[in-house]
Design an enzyme around this catalytic site. Structure first.
Site, PDB file in Angstrom:
ATOM      1  NE  ARG A  15      -1.976  -2.264   3.080  1.00  0.00           N
ATOM      2  CZ  ARG A  15      -2.415  -2.526   4.381  1.00  0.00           C
ATOM      3  NH1 ARG A  15      -3.595  -1.922   4.811  1.00  0.00           N
ATOM      4  NH2 ARG A  15      -1.759  -3.388   5.212  1.00  0.00           N
ATOM      5  CG  ASN A 169      -2.147  -8.110  17.494  1.00  0.00           C
ATOM      6  OD1 ASN A 169      -1.408  -7.885  18.409  1.00  0.00           O
ATOM      7  ND2 ASN A 169      -1.765  -9.016  16.567  1.00  0.00           N
TER       8      ASN A 169
END
Ligand code: UD1
Ligand code: CA
Length: 455
Positions: A15, A169
């Site tokens: 990305r 997380n």
């Protein structure tokens, strides 16, 4: 503290849409992977292994001397990545901290807190979690009614109600080394991405009755993972804010923090004032009582006390106390200015040493020169240091006076106290105390202007 660290940094960072491996993108002057390594080192960890894959050569040279490198040839997931560090940790008995190379804002104190709660609870694994406003993209922390950790589910595998969970997380864990690699070996890639997920080890540990903890972080910005360039800029903004706050609290005035850009390694002394639109980069060190900016860029330079620099570009240069630079000066690599030197508007200095109290006030080029003390370089003086093939030196003795618009054709020596006539092209040495003048005699044609008018 018997603690080793594995930093996962083999991913491509698709990305980012970049030719550069993700972890080599910079934030406040240093690569993401460097920031992570620095945080780990500041926490006192002695042994660090970086797992590399995409752009392995470049990442390896970036971390050289600070970490060992394990190669993950194919990126099969975070658990698989951690496995690659096994040969470097065989026989290691302590705890293993695992973090990602794309979380550059992480701080040493947070890593130590994680380590301490892990060891105090006697856990086999502890995951660092955070509650965030927008959990999109992160693995979600699933807890039971008693609040105990059940598992971590990735966004792509999450049920709709799990996607609502805002506890995520961070991708940072502490593991007991004992049994870790054996357990990793048993994981299977049963998920939407067909990858070996490190997160799955927590569920496996719980099912096997091993002790798993989850420590929640207060300031989630610290664990921000960078996946694209919007997040890169966001992280830069936060780190910049941290750096500027530290400087201000240590006694530096920053007129406008929003338009001031200071790299992490930079040091600035007390009562220095930094004006807007100023960039201070690399290993620059600035003394006390300086005025820097506006519109100034300093790169890897050393600035003494009481120096003023405005509207100027300075690279790999040293300035003694009380120098005055600019406006609109350009100091190039290898410039060394002694105390009280003035380099004024539209002057360029390259690889030159200038002695105490000397002045290059206007419109000059000084390259490959050694200039003594109390020398005055007249406006428009040029050291002609390049003959098209080689660079040659110019030497100017103490107290010399270089007339305006002098060309000093190097190699050439101007003796102490010597003077050059304005407009001279000096090709031969001028002895100490002499006048060197080289220009055609002036001729006045009387009444010339009046005659022209009458034509
Ligand atoms: C991972 C976690 C997710 C967590 C998030 C935190 C898993 C399965 N998911 O997701 O729960 O919320 O981090 O930012 O672990 N890497 C390798 N080799 C690989 C794959 C990844 O070295 O084969 C490295 C990457 O370079 C990166 C890190 O591991 O530094 C995390 O990988 P990434 O693909 O960014 O994982 P996320 O999808 O963000
Ligand atoms: Ca990530």
């Amino acid at each position: 503290m018997n603690l080793a660290t594995v930093i996962l940094a083999a991913g491509k960072g698709t990305r980012m849409k970049s030719k550069l491996p993700k972890v080599l993108h910079k934030i406040c002057g240093d690569t993401m992977i460097s920031h992570v390594i620095n945080a780990v080192a500041a926490a006192g960890v002695k042994k660090t292994i970086v797992v590399v894959g995409h752009g392995a050569d470049r990442v390896t040279s970036e971390v050289a001397g600070r970490a060992q490198v394990a190669l993950q040839e194919e990126q099969l997931g975070t658990a698989h990545a951690l496995m690659q560090a096994a040969p470097y940790l065989s026989g290691f008995q302590g705890e293993i901290l695992v973090l990602c190379g794309d979380t550059p804002l992480i701080e040493a104190s947070t890593l130590l807190d994680l380590y301490h709660s892990h060891t105090e609870a006697g856990s086999d694994a502890t995951v660092l979690t955070a509650t965030v406003a927008d959990p999109a993209g992160y693995g979600r922390v699933v807890r039971n009614d008693r609040g105990d950790l059940v598992k971590i589910v990735e966004q792509k595998d999450a049920a709709p109600e799990e996607k609502q969970i805002r506890e995520i997380n961070t991708g940072i864990y502490c593991f007991a080394a004992a049994g870790l690699f054996e357990a990793l070996n048993r994981l299977a890639p049963n998920n939407a991405q067909g990858e070996y997920y490190l997160t799955d080890i927590l569920e496996m540990y719980i099912s096997e009755g091993r002790r798993v903890g989850a420590v929640r972080l207060d300031d989630p910005i610290e664990i921000m993972g960078i996946n694209d360039r919007v997040q890169l800029a966001e992280a830069e903004k936060h780190m910049r804010g941290r750096i500027l706050n530290e400087l201000m609290l240590s006694g530096v005035t920053i007129i406008d923090p929003l338009s001031t850009f200071v790299d992490k390694q930079v040091r600035v002394g007390r009562d220095t004032v930094i004006y807007p639109f100023t960039f201070i980069e690399g290993d620059t060190i600035i003394g006390e009582d300086c005025v820097i900016g506006p519109n100034t860029r300093l790169i890897n330079s050393v600035v003494g006390n009481g120096v003023s620099i405005q509207n100027s570009l300075v690279t790999e240069s040293c300035m003694g106390d009380l120098c005055s630079i600019g406006p609109f000066a350009y100091l190039r690599p290898g410039t060394e200015l002694a105390r009280g030197v003035k380099v004024g508007n539209f002057s360029e200095i390259k690889k030159s040493t200038i002695g105490e109290g000397s002045k290059v006030p206007h419109l000059s080029y000084v390259g490959d020169a050694t200039i003594g003390r109390n020398v005055n370089i007249g406006a428009g003086t040029i050291t002609c240091n390049y003959d098209g093939h080689n660079k040659w030196p110019t030497r100017i003795g103490d107290g010399a006076f270089i007339g305006s618009n002098t060309n000093l054709v190097a190699p050439v020596n101007i003796g102490a106290g010597a003077v050059t006539g304005a407009g001279s092209t000096i090709t031969k040495d001028v002895p100490a105390g002499a006048l060197g003048v080289e220009r055609a005699k002036q001729k006045n044609v009387l009444n010339w202007a009046d005659r022209e008018k009458d034509k």
